[in-house]
Motif scaffolding. Structure first.
Motif, PDB file in Angstrom:
ATOM      1  N   UNK A  50      57.899  45.222  45.835  1.00 28.90           N
ATOM      2  CA  UNK A  50      57.791  45.742  44.405  1.00 28.90           C
ATOM      3  C   UNK A  50      56.413  46.541  44.206  1.00 28.90           C
ATOM      4  N   UNK A  51      56.361  47.146  45.259  1.00 27.66           N
ATOM      5  CA  UNK A  51      54.815  47.898  45.315  1.00 27.66           C
ATOM      6  C   UNK A  51      53.591  47.455  45.082  1.00 27.66           C
ATOM      7  N   UNK A  52      53.429  46.172  45.396  1.00 22.54           N
ATOM      8  CA  UNK A  52      52.125  45.692  45.039  1.00 22.54           C
ATOM      9  C   UNK A  52      51.224  45.844  46.510  1.00 22.54           C
ATOM     10  N   UNK A  53      50.118  46.168  46.335  1.00 25.27           N
ATOM     11  CA  UNK A  53      49.476  46.257  47.665  1.00 25.27           C
ATOM     12  C   UNK A  53      49.121  45.176  48.240  1.00 25.27           C
ATOM     13  N   UNK A  54      49.114  45.114  49.596  1.00 19.61           N
ATOM     14  CA  UNK A  54      48.813  43.884  50.366  1.00 19.61           C
ATOM     15  C   UNK A  54      47.303  43.788  50.484  1.00 19.61           C
ATOM     16  N   UNK A  55      46.721  42.587  50.111  1.00 27.12           N
ATOM     17  CA  UNK A  55      45.470  42.552  50.058  1.00 27.12           C
ATOM     18  C   UNK A  55      45.140  41.430  51.290  1.00 27.12           C
ATOM     19  N   UNK A  56      43.930  41.487  51.926  1.00 27.82           N
ATOM     20  CA  UNK A  56      43.529  40.531  53.083  1.00 27.82           C
ATOM     21  C   UNK A  56      42.317  39.826  52.411  1.00 27.82           C
ATOM     22  N   UNK A  57      42.076  38.370  52.667  1.00 29.21           N
ATOM     23  CA  UNK A  57      40.732  37.989  52.311  1.00 29.21           C
ATOM     24  C   UNK A  57      40.062  37.686  53.508  1.00 29.21           C
ATOM     25  N   UNK A  58      38.974  38.311  53.345  1.00 33.36           N
ATOM     26  CA  UNK A  58      37.922  38.123  54.797  1.00 33.36           C
ATOM     27  C   UNK A  58      36.900  37.503  54.299  1.00 33.36           C
ATOM     28  N   UNK A  59      36.341  36.352  55.237  1.00 29.61           N
ATOM     29  CA  UNK A  59      35.576  35.436  55.250  1.00 29.61           C
ATOM     30  C   UNK A  59      34.181  35.918  55.878  1.00 29.61           C
ATOM     31  N   UNK A  60      33.105  35.600  55.423  1.00 24.81           N
ATOM     32  CA  UNK A  60      31.843  36.058  56.178  1.00 24.81           C
ATOM     33  C   UNK A  60      31.853  35.027  57.314  1.00 24.81           C
ATOM     34  N   UNK A  61      31.202  35.649  58.308  1.00 30.60           N
ATOM     35  CA  UNK A  61      31.080  34.602  59.651  1.00 30.60           C
ATOM     36  C   UNK A  61      30.151  33.681  59.492  1.00 30.60           C
ATOM     37  N   UNK A  62      28.904  33.791  58.848  1.00 33.35           N
ATOM     38  CA  UNK A  62      27.833  32.838  58.806  1.00 33.35           C
ATOM     39  C   UNK A  62      28.053  32.185  57.444  1.00 33.35           C
ATOM     40  N   UNK A  63      28.435  32.627  56.312  1.00 29.53           N
ATOM     41  CA  UNK A  63      28.435  32.110  55.106  1.00 29.53           C
ATOM     42  C   UNK A  63      29.801  31.843  54.555  1.00 29.53           C
ATOM     43  N   UNK A  64      30.151  30.514  54.861  1.00 22.53           N
ATOM     44  CA  UNK A  64      31.499  30.125  54.901  1.00 22.53           C
ATOM     45  C   UNK A  64      32.043  30.337  53.382  1.00 22.53           C
ATOM     46  N   UNK A  65      31.099  30.223  52.248  1.00 23.24           N
ATOM     47  CA  UNK A  65      31.492  30.505  50.932  1.00 23.24           C
ATOM     48  C   UNK A  65      31.939  31.853  50.556  1.00 23.24           C
ATOM     49  N   UNK A  66      31.487  32.740  51.330  1.00 21.09           N
ATOM     50  CA  UNK A  66      31.511  34.061  51.121  1.00 21.09           C
ATOM     51  C   UNK A  66      32.712  34.893  51.343  1.00 21.09           C
ATOM     52  N   UNK A  67      33.301  35.441  50.409  1.00 19.45           N
ATOM     53  CA  UNK A  67      34.782  35.946  50.752  1.00 19.45           C
ATOM     54  C   UNK A  67      34.924  37.316  50.023  1.00 19.45           C
ATOM     55  N   UNK A 105      41.780  51.754  43.237  1.00 19.98           N
ATOM     56  CA  UNK A 105      40.723  50.856  43.563  1.00 19.98           C
ATOM     57  C   UNK A 105      39.871  50.314  42.449  1.00 19.98           C
ATOM     58  N   UNK A 106      39.570  51.534  41.418  1.00 16.69           N
ATOM     59  CA  UNK A 106      38.730  51.390  40.101  1.00 16.69           C
ATOM     60  C   UNK A 106      39.306  50.320  39.374  1.00 16.69           C
ATOM     61  N   UNK A 107      40.865  50.288  39.204  1.00 16.49           N
ATOM     62  CA  UNK A 107      41.440  49.457  38.461  1.00 16.49           C
ATOM     63  C   UNK A 107      41.794  48.086  38.837  1.00 16.49           C
ATOM     64  N   UNK A 108      41.588  47.924  40.027  1.00 18.61           N
ATOM     65  CA  UNK A 108      42.078  46.553  40.632  1.00 18.61           C
ATOM     66  C   UNK A 108      40.985  45.654  40.975  1.00 18.61           C
ATOM     67  N   UNK A 109      40.786  45.008  39.878  1.00 18.77           N
ATOM     68  CA  UNK A 109      39.745  43.939  39.641  1.00 18.77           C
ATOM     69  C   UNK A 109      39.789  43.152  40.883  1.00 18.77           C
ATOM     70  N   UNK A 110      40.646  42.854  41.457  1.00 19.01           N
ATOM     71  CA  UNK A 110      40.986  41.477  42.269  1.00 19.01           C
ATOM     72  C   UNK A 110      40.799  42.019  43.922  1.00 19.01           C
ATOM     73  N   UNK A 111      40.323  43.372  43.857  1.00 18.03           N
ATOM     74  CA  UNK A 111      40.226  44.128  45.430  1.00 18.03           C
ATOM     75  C   UNK A 111      38.721  44.401  44.983  1.00 18.03           C
ATOM     76  N   UNK A 112      37.917  43.941  46.136  1.00 18.90           N
ATOM     77  CA  UNK A 112      36.548  44.045  46.340  1.00 18.90           C
ATOM     78  C   UNK A 112      36.245  45.571  47.148  1.00 18.90           C
ATOM     79  N   UNK A 113      37.016  45.824  47.997  1.00 21.73           N
ATOM     80  CA  UNK A 113      37.022  47.124  48.750  1.00 21.73           C
ATOM     81  C   UNK A 113      38.264  47.516  49.397  1.00 21.73           C
ATOM     82  N   UNK A 114      38.078  48.737  49.906  1.00 18.68           N
ATOM     83  CA  UNK A 114      39.140  49.237  50.830  1.00 18.68           C
ATOM     84  C   UNK A 114      38.690  49.610  52.114  1.00 18.68           C
TER      85      UNK A 114
END
Length: 156
Positions: A50-67, A105-114
């Motif tokens: 459906x042409x939706x970009x695939x996102x991956x959620x990354x977790x911080x190694x030492x800060x478990x609540x930082x994603x 990227x500018x428009x995709x508020x759910x994406x933090x970075x590429x």
């Protein structure tokens, strides 16, 4: 496509509502500045059918609540299809011009970075472009362009 051709394409394909093409042209220098720091004119982005970009959620190694949510941009089709997510038959790798990726990227508020994987065959090191940094650069260009349009108060 060269960077200039890519940016021209963005402007030409913007909604013709009288304002959007001019807005895209105004932010084009910011997109060019970031794109020039990257090695390739196009990258492969994993997308659903459906042409939706695939996102991956990354977790911080030492800060478990930082994603953060990232999208991977691959230098080669081989690298993109080597990603475990690409094994899903509902996911395909599509080539995209680098400036178009940055514009999205500018428009995709759910994406933090590429994360741009610059070296084909090396998926261990990438260049991260955050939405926040890109937006700050765009804001600086917008302020610059508004400043140029203002008439000096001492004009006679």
């Amino acid at each position: 496509m060269t960077l200039d051709q890519q940016l021209q394409d963005l402007v030409q394909n913007a909604p013709q509502d009288g304002a959007t093409p001019a807005a895209v042209a105004t932010i084009a220098p910011a997109l060019r500045e970031i794109a020039q720091q990257l090695r390739h004119l196009q990258y492969y982005i994993l997308q659903t059918l459906e042409q939706q970009w695939v996102m991956t959620t990354l977790n911080h190694r030492s800060q478990t609540n930082a994603q953060k949510n990232v999208v991977y941009a691959f230098a080669s089709l081989k690298d993109a299809t080597a990603n475990p997510l690409a094994k899903d038959p509902q996911i395909m790798a599509f080539p995209m011009p680098v400036t178009h990726i940055l514009f999205q990227l500018v428009a995709m508020t759910s994406v933090d970075s590429i994360i741009f994987f610059e070296v084909p065959g090396n998926l261990n090191t990438g260049t991260e472009v955050t939405r926040a940094n890109l937006q700050a650069l765009i804001q600086a260009f917008l302020q610059q362009s508004q400043g140029k349009a203002q008439v000096p108060p001492d004009i006679a």
